[in-house]
Design a protein around this motif. Structure first.
Motif, PDB file in Angstrom:
ATOM      1  N   PRO A   1       0.820  -1.223   0.000  1.00  0.00           N
ATOM      2  CA  PRO A   1       0.000   0.000   0.000  1.00  0.00           C
ATOM      3  C   PRO A   1       0.853   1.271   0.000  1.00  0.00           C
ATOM      4  O   PRO A   1       0.507   2.246  -0.674  1.00  0.00           O
ATOM      5  CB  PRO A   1      -0.830  -0.123   1.277  1.00  0.00           C
ATOM      6  N   ASP A   2       1.966   1.258   0.725  1.00  0.00           N
ATOM      7  CA  ASP A   2       2.838   2.436   0.752  1.00  0.00           C
ATOM      8  C   ASP A   2       3.483   2.692  -0.606  1.00  0.00           C
ATOM      9  O   ASP A   2       3.599   3.846  -1.045  1.00  0.00           O
ATOM     10  CB  ASP A   2       3.926   2.286   1.813  1.00  0.00           C
ATOM     11  N   GLU A   3       3.908   1.620  -1.291  1.00  0.00           N
ATOM     12  CA  GLU A   3       4.486   1.772  -2.631  1.00  0.00           C
ATOM     13  C   GLU A   3       3.440   2.304  -3.612  1.00  0.00           C
ATOM     14  O   GLU A   3       3.722   3.198  -4.411  1.00  0.00           O
ATOM     15  CB  GLU A   3       5.036   0.440  -3.135  1.00  0.00           C
ATOM     16  N   LEU A   4       2.235   1.751  -3.538  1.00  0.00           N
ATOM     17  CA  LEU A   4       1.167   2.197  -4.427  1.00  0.00           C
ATOM     18  C   LEU A   4       0.828   3.660  -4.175  1.00  0.00           C
ATOM     19  O   LEU A   4       0.688   4.451  -5.107  1.00  0.00           O
ATOM     20  CB  LEU A   4      -0.075   1.322  -4.252  1.00  0.00           C
ATOM     21  N   LYS A   5       0.727   4.033  -2.910  1.00  0.00           N
ATOM     22  CA  LYS A   5       0.441   5.427  -2.555  1.00  0.00           C
ATOM     23  C   LYS A   5       1.533   6.340  -3.123  1.00  0.00           C
ATOM     24  O   LYS A   5       1.234   7.379  -3.708  1.00  0.00           O
ATOM     25  CB  LYS A   5       0.364   5.574  -1.047  1.00  0.00           C
ATOM     26  N   ALA A   6       2.791   5.947  -2.950  1.00  0.00           N
ATOM     27  CA  ALA A   6       3.897   6.757  -3.457  1.00  0.00           C
ATOM     28  C   ALA A   6       3.844   6.876  -4.976  1.00  0.00           C
ATOM     29  O   ALA A   6       4.067   7.965  -5.528  1.00  0.00           O
ATOM     30  CB  ALA A   6       5.233   6.155  -3.012  1.00  0.00           C
ATOM     31  N   LEU A  55      -5.508  -1.056 -11.743  1.00  0.00           N
ATOM     32  CA  LEU A  55      -5.570  -0.155 -10.594  1.00  0.00           C
ATOM     33  C   LEU A  55      -7.021   0.187 -10.286  1.00  0.00           C
ATOM     34  O   LEU A  55      -7.424   0.251  -9.138  1.00  0.00           O
ATOM     35  CB  LEU A  55      -4.751   1.099 -10.865  1.00  0.00           C
ATOM     36  N   THR A  56      -7.840   0.367 -11.313  1.00  0.00           N
ATOM     37  CA  THR A  56      -9.268   0.611 -11.130  1.00  0.00           C
ATOM     38  C   THR A  56      -9.946  -0.597 -10.502  1.00  0.00           C
ATOM     39  O   THR A  56     -10.722  -0.466  -9.568  1.00  0.00           O
ATOM     40  CB  THR A  56      -9.950   0.934 -12.478  1.00  0.00           C
ATOM     41  N   ASP A  57      -9.627  -1.788 -11.009  1.00  0.00           N
ATOM     42  CA  ASP A  57     -10.226  -3.006 -10.469  1.00  0.00           C
ATOM     43  C   ASP A  57      -9.884  -3.175  -9.003  1.00  0.00           C
ATOM     44  O   ASP A  57     -10.727  -3.562  -8.197  1.00  0.00           O
ATOM     45  CB  ASP A  57      -9.769  -4.235 -11.264  1.00  0.00           C
TER      46      ASP A  57
END
Length: 141
Positions: free
Chosen positions: A92-97, A135-137
């Motif tokens: 989640p942190d990588e995706l947020k970044a 990413l939408t899914d």
């Protein structure tokens, strides 16, 4: 086309014509963004992780600014080869970044060309983003 209000007044119906664009990359061209911007009222500009690159983003934002088209950031997983359609297993942190990086990159280029010239249905321009593919899914689940 007009819409009949409860008080008997008629108001014009407004339809937002939207398209994804800015998806060319380097020497590879996808679509005709300049021509399409003559037709749409808003555009989702690829932020470089699934398609597009900084030069393409800047050019697309410039074209949009000249035409008064509202623009938004089109963010995705880091998946150029799969055009954002493949799942990327990241924390989640990588995706947020990654998402924040794309929005900041987009915002910086947008600020250079001051494309904040149009609104759709009273929304401030450049205040939305759209996810791509997987990413939408994942956002839905």
């Amino acid at each position: 086309m007009a819409v009949q209000e409860a008080d008997g007044k008629q108001t014009a119906m407004r339809i937002d014509m939207n398209s994804d664009m800015g998806e060319s990359f380097g020497r590879w061209t996808l679509g005709d963004d300049e021509a399409l911007l003559d037709v749409v009222s808003s555009a989702n500009v690829a932020c470089g992780f699934h398609a597009g690159d900084p030069s393409v983003m800047l050019r697309t934002l410039s074209y949009a600014a000249l035409r008064g088209v509202m623009v938004g950031a089109h963010v995705a997983y880091r998946d150029l080869a799969g055009f954002g359609r493949r799942y990327v297993d990241e924390s989640p942190d990588e995706l947020k970044a990654d998402v924040m990086y794309q929005i900041v990159e987009y915002g910086g280029l947008d600020g250079v060309h001051m494309t904040n010239v149009a609104t759709v249905d009273g929304l401030e321009p450049d205040r939305y983003f759209k996810q791509v593919g997987q990413l939408t899914d994942c956002a839905r689940s």
